[in-house]
Enzyme design. Structure first.
Site, PDB file in Angstrom:
ATOM      1  N   GLY A  31       4.740   5.966  -5.100  1.00 45.95           N
ATOM      2  CA  GLY A  31       5.975   5.202  -4.995  1.00 45.95           C
ATOM      3  C   GLY A  31       6.277   4.780  -3.570  1.00 45.95           C
ATOM      4  O   GLY A  31       5.571   5.130  -2.625  1.00 45.95           O
ATOM      5  N   HIS A  82       0.819  -1.210   0.000  1.00 43.86           N
ATOM      6  CA  HIS A  82       0.000   0.000   0.000  1.00 43.86           C
ATOM      7  C   HIS A  82       0.856   1.264   0.000  1.00 43.86           C
ATOM      8  O   HIS A  82       0.396   2.320  -0.447  1.00 43.86           O
ATOM      9  CB  HIS A  82      -0.955  -0.025   1.193  1.00 43.86           C
ATOM     10  N   ASP A  83       2.070   1.163   0.487  1.00 43.12           N
ATOM     11  CA  ASP A  83       2.994   2.294   0.392  1.00 43.12           C
ATOM     12  C   ASP A  83       3.398   2.519  -1.061  1.00 43.12           C
ATOM     13  O   ASP A  83       3.332   3.640  -1.578  1.00 43.12           O
ATOM     14  CB  ASP A  83       4.227   2.030   1.254  1.00 43.12           C
TER      15      ASP A  83
END
EC number: 1.11.1.7
Length: 346
Positions: A70, A64-65
């Site tokens: 990015g 999810h990051d």
């Protein structure tokens, strides 16, 4: 021979990554903080003793990051007066977890190697070590990322795939972040081979799929009955259900075996096999179900590509001292803590 070809392919992939993002390198911390890998691993091992879910939760944080601006550790930031945290986005609210373990990990790294390892790199390393500890493949993580100076809640709402996404929506979300290969989508979805989901994300599949008042017709009937017992119509929707009914804590290829039997937990998973548009994804599901090594090879290639998406490098961003706040806030909090500590002696 097969092993040699795999190693050659892996080295070529690393070369491709290094050419695209010259600042990222598996040897980035060899001289400045070689102990970072042991610190990350030991922190996860300790956390697993009381929380068997933590490996899957850390991998999810990394996914999810990377899907939002990015891999820049923006998902780890708390709310401020200038931006809303990604933790409040639909795909993360009341489901993203493991932040306390990340805090412990970062504190230990700062003690050993002050101001050296970014939260973004630490999270990428932690995702790999979590997979290895769960029985999955290992690889050399390209490092050198730096941390963002803000969070992006609106972008998280736009970019993160949802549990009810159709195959077309999944492909669009992956393509939007630079992952346009079917193998990226199918292989990275295999991250759901361990971990849990909440009942709230499958209620429509169980009781009212597509507003029909009926269950999802692609759901295996026996699996549907099992899920309805775990998630009754008027029950607690925060109850947790295993993604993989066979080996729920292992990183293996059983996720794909489940899809072939119409036993994928959430709609977006089953879409890879059962969607009318699955001409390019269905063969990959079958291949990964039939060969764990094939899945592992594809997953490693895909996660290296994902973890190299649009990194902040060089003098971009910063190396956060506390993953929850940008450094200007960290310094303010340090001053406050020092003042409170001093006052306690007065």
């Amino acid at each position: 021979m097969h092993s040699s070809l795999i190693k050659l392919g892996f080295l070529l992939l690393l070369l491709q990554v290094s050419l695209s993002h010259a600042q990222l390198s598996p040897s980035f911390y060899d001289k400045t903080c070689p102990q970072v890998f042991d610190i990350v691993t030991n922190t996860i091992v300790n956390a697993l003793r009381s929380d068997p879910r933590i490996a899957a939760s850390i991998l999810r944080l990394h996914f999810h990051d990377c899907f939002v601006n990015g891999c820049d550790a923006s998902i780890l930031l708390d709310n401020t007066t200038s931006f809303r945290t990604e933790k409040d986005a639909f795909g993360n609210a009341n489901s993203a977890r493991g932040f306390d373990v990340i805090d412990k990990m970062k504190a230990a790294i700062e003690k050993a190697c002050p101001r050296t390892v970014s939260c973004a790199d630490m999270l990428a390393i932690a995702a790999k070590e979590s997979i290895v500890l769960a029985g999955g493949p290992s690889w050399m993580v390209p490092n050198g990322r730096r941390d963002s100076l803000r969070g992006f809640m609106d972008l998280a709402n736009d970019n993160l795939p949802g549990p009810s996404s159709t195959l077309k929506q999944l492909k669009d979300r992956f393509k939007n972040v630079g992952l346009d290969r079917s193998s990226d989508l199918v292989a990275l979805s295999g991250g759901h081979t361990f971990g849990k989901s909440q009942c709230q994300f499958i209620m429509d599949r169980l009781y009212n799929f597509g507003e029909t008042g009926l269950p999802d017709p692609t759901l295996d009937k026996s699996y549907l009955a099992t899920l309805r017992k775990q998630c009754p119509r008027n029950g607690n929707q925060s109850v947790l259900v295993d993604f993989d009914l066979r080996t729920p804590t292992l990183f293996d290829n059983k996720y794909y075996v489940n899809l072939k039997e119409n036993k994928g937990l959430i709609q977006s998973d089953q879409e890879l096999f059962s969607s009318p548009d699955a001409a390019d994804t269905l063969p990959l599901v079958r291949a990964y179900a039939d060969g764990q090594g094939t899945f592992f090879d594809a997953f490693v290639k895909a996660i290296i590509r994902m973890s190299s998406l649009s990194p902040l490098t060089g003098k971009q961003g910063e190396i956060r001292l506390n993953c929850r706040v940008v450094n200007s806030k960290s310094k303010i909090m340090d001053v406050v803590d020092d003042a409170l500590e001093f006052a306690s002696f007065m």
